[in-house]
Scaffold this motif. Sequence first.
Motif, short mmCIF file in Angstrom:
data_model
loop_
_atom_site.label_atom_id
_atom_site.label_comp_id
_atom_site.label_asym_id
_atom_site.label_seq_id
_atom_site.Cartn_x
_atom_site.Cartn_y
_atom_site.Cartn_z
N VAL A 102 2.86 57.83 77.57
CA VAL A 102 3.62 57.67 78.79
C VAL A 102 4.91 58.47 78.66
CG1 VAL A 102 4.71 55.55 77.95
CG2 VAL A 102 4.66 56.01 80.40
N CYS A 103 5.26 59.19 79.72
CA CYS A 103 6.45 60.05 79.72
C CYS A 103 7.44 59.52 80.76
CB CYS A 103 6.08 61.49 80.04
SG CYS A 103 7.50 62.60 80.15
N PHE A 104 8.67 59.32 80.31
CA PHE A 104 9.78 58.94 81.20
C PHE A 104 10.72 60.13 81.30
CE2 PHE A 104 8.32 55.24 78.86
CZ PHE A 104 8.06 54.32 79.86
N PHE A 105 11.02 60.58 82.51
CA PHE A 105 11.89 61.75 82.65
C PHE A 105 12.83 61.55 83.82
CE2 PHE A 105 8.41 62.72 85.49
CZ PHE A 105 9.02 63.32 86.58
N ASN A 106 13.90 62.35 83.81
CA ASN A 106 14.90 62.29 84.87
C ASN A 106 15.44 63.69 85.10
OD1 ASN A 106 16.52 61.21 86.82
ND2 ASN A 106 17.98 60.27 85.42
N ASN A 107 15.54 64.09 86.36
CA ASN A 107 16.08 65.41 86.72
C ASN A 107 17.61 65.31 86.72
OD1 ASN A 107 16.86 67.84 87.88
ND2 ASN A 107 15.12 67.88 89.28
N ILE A 108 18.25 65.98 85.78
CA ILE A 108 19.71 65.88 85.63
C ILE A 108 20.38 67.22 85.95
CG2 ILE A 108 19.56 64.01 83.94
CD1 ILE A 108 19.98 66.12 81.74
N THR A 109 19.76 68.01 86.83
CA THR A 109 20.32 69.33 87.14
C THR A 109 21.71 69.21 87.76
OG1 THR A 109 18.07 70.14 87.52
CG2 THR A 109 19.89 71.50 88.33
N GLU A 110 21.89 68.37 88.77
CA GLU A 110 23.19 68.22 89.42
C GLU A 110 24.20 67.59 88.46
OE1 GLU A 110 24.04 69.42 92.24
OE2 GLU A 110 22.02 70.21 92.58
N ARG A 111 23.76 66.61 87.72
CA ARG A 111 24.68 65.99 86.77
C ARG A 111 25.14 66.99 85.72
NH1 ARG A 111 22.32 61.36 83.12
NH2 ARG A 111 21.90 63.14 81.75
N THR A 112 24.25 67.89 85.34
CA THR A 112 24.60 68.90 84.35
C THR A 112 25.66 69.85 84.89
OG1 THR A 112 22.35 68.78 83.46
CG2 THR A 112 23.67 70.71 82.86
N LYS A 113 25.54 70.22 86.17
CA LYS A 113 26.56 71.11 86.75
C LYS A 113 27.92 70.43 86.77
CE LYS A 113 23.27 73.55 89.72
NZ LYS A 113 22.84 73.82 91.12
N THR A 114 27.95 69.15 87.13
CA THR A 114 29.22 68.41 87.15
C THR A 114 29.81 68.32 85.76
OG1 THR A 114 28.42 67.13 89.03
CG2 THR A 114 30.30 66.25 87.83
N GLU A 115 28.96 68.03 84.79
CA GLU A 115 29.44 67.93 83.41
C GLU A 115 29.95 69.27 82.90
OE1 GLU A 115 26.10 66.41 81.34
OE2 GLU A 115 26.42 64.32 81.96
N ALA A 116 29.33 70.39 83.35
CA ALA A 116 29.79 71.71 82.92
C ALA A 116 31.20 71.98 83.44
CB ALA A 116 28.82 72.78 83.41
N ALA A 117 31.46 71.62 84.71
CA ALA A 117 32.81 71.81 85.25
C ALA A 117 33.83 70.97 84.50
CB ALA A 117 32.81 71.46 86.74
N GLN A 118 33.44 69.75 84.18
CA GLN A 118 34.35 68.88 83.43
C GLN A 118 34.60 69.44 82.04
OE1 GLN A 118 36.00 66.21 84.61
NE2 GLN A 118 37.04 66.06 82.63
N ARG A 119 33.58 70.01 81.43
CA ARG A 119 33.75 70.58 80.09
C ARG A 119 34.71 71.77 80.12
NH1 ARG A 119 28.20 69.53 79.61
NH2 ARG A 119 27.69 71.68 80.17
#
Length: 713
Positions: A426-443
């Motif tokens: 069983v595979c559990f996944f989550n699309n974090i593309t938008e969250r990644t962009k926000t985190e990149a700006a914060q970084r």
Amino acid sequence: MAKPSPTARPRRKSASPALDEASLPQAATPDLSEITVRRLVHELEVHQIELEMQNSELRAARDEAESILEKYTDLYDFAPVGYFTLSPDGTILLSNLTGSLQVGIERSRLVGKSFNLLVTREQRPSFQSFLRQVFEEHVKQSIDSELLSRDSFPKAVNIEAHRSPNGRECRVAVIDIAQRKRTEEIVRVSETRYRRLFEAAHDGVLLLDPTTCKITDANPFMTRLLGYPHDQLVGKELFEIGLLKDEAASREMFQKLKTSHEVRYEDLPLESQGGKHQEVEVVANLYLEDGHTVIQCNIRDITARKRAEDIIHRNEVLFAALVAQAPVGVYVVDSGFRMQQVNPTAMAVFQNVQPLIGREFSEVMRTIWPRRVAEEIVVHFRHTLQTGEPYQSPVFAQRRRDLGVKEVYEWQIQRVTLPVGEYGVVCFFNNITERTKTEAAQRRLDVLTASNLKLREEIVRRQAVEESLRETRLQQSLLLKQSRRQQEQLRDLSHRILHAQEEERKRISRELHDVIAQTLVGINVHLAALSQGAVANPAMLRQQVTHTHLLVEKAVDIVHQFARELRPAILDDLGLIPALKTFLKEFMEETGVRVSLTVFAGIEQAPDAVKTVLFRISQEALTNVARHAKANHVTVSIQLIDNTIHLEIKDNGQGFEVNGKAAARKNNRLGLLGMRERVEMIGGEFRVESAPGEPTTVHVEIPAGKTAPKKNG
């Protein structure tokens, strides 16, 4: 004259014609006495021929008897059965080779020995009773017993004995029945195991007679399953205990068994004597047992399995509901590596893959991701399915093949047991593309803030570096001074080596001048005298020639001695051991110090460099003993320990301070330095153990695999 025997008459008939042919010529008119003499001679000759023929027959009979005796002896000695001849008290009178091998005693030592002593202590009373019975009754007797053996455990044997007609002895045959005993034990154990399996089985087992169709035996589980006692089950047919619906069904099963030898019923209702309803699985087999056909019915209660199947069905429904309602994307891959279930969140990701359910998982991945990425994902899934190890993916950012955009996911996989009982992933996944962009700006903002902090830290760090540089310059100054001191020490060592070389050259020059030169001058004087008085006095000439020869031999010996001191030729010609023995012999003669030598023979296989070092170390160490140690005994040992050559030289004299600087300057330890340098050149280790007033021991350890000196640089 005796009358010939009937057996001799045929011989006489065969002998007479031979004599008739060789009869004497008849006289013209023989008298009575001459005829009588001839007749007597004729009779004697006939008797002689008869005796020769009898002798020939006796020899043939003797040869035949010897052949028969030899065959009997071979049969007796090499028979597979041990044969013994016993007296009434059990004394062994005769034995064959097999019998002696059975008891592990030579045949010559068996004769005269009591057979009772060959029997185990527990069996001796019964064997004595058996032997008495053999001599009391004129019939063959048999008994099972055990014989002692020197080489192994007691042997199980069968003893058969029969008294001889004269009653003074009996013949005993000893048969090894160990294999039979083992077979009987195996059969007994097998029967015990079968009975245990039969009685302890967790399935019902019924044995039936194919002729009568009636039950002949039932195991305890079957009696508990039906609620019938064992004696009530035996003698009934299957339909009578509710296993089959009627007699016709029972006979149909028996008819199938005769044809295919196996009948299987997957689901049959069964009602116990108490009215309890159960579902059972029945497997009937027809097989032979001791030449008779037997039917065995294995009856398994599958009521619990039916309940489990219902539970599995409910679990499947529950599992599907859980997957569908999960807040993240979830999909399931079965053991056949096919997409089995996908929840609505995950369905949006796989919208370009149709059909999806039942599709090969690797095809789905290759549709969405580039081939290399898809193969890596498939490898992780297969590994988790095979080993059960979960996998947590790091940040997964790849360009999708079907959409042409880059997306970022976080996903993990685990092996689970599916409702059908098989493993799946069983595979559990989550699309974090938008969250990644926000985190990149914060970084990026964090980086700017951290850069300002780092500038301040860099100023502090540079100040610390400047301080460290000042300390480094101070350390460099100290190291420079230390290096200069070491250069001075090295220069001092070089001066001492040059001084030692010069002293050695001075000694060789002095020896050549004082000994060789004087000897050669003497030879020259004698040769001049010989040239002047060669004719005057022949006797004086021979004496001077002899004296000159002695001077020449002395000069040769001195040259040889110098050569041995520089490098003994015996070391190259004969090896290390002869060279050491020769050196030690001369050393003991010159100094009076006793030396004992222990060397392992394999040292001669060592490289020449190693043997040369061992010889020079021994030579230098013994020279130091003679000069300084005041010892009267030295031991030299060369051994191979753990693939390392160990040289140990130990004296019983007065030692010295090994690490004392004053003592080092006083004794000018160039000899020790030279020895250490020689050993380290071939990769070995050198050390000295000594103290004032104590014995001195020199240790040298050289790896046996070293074949060449170390190279610098």
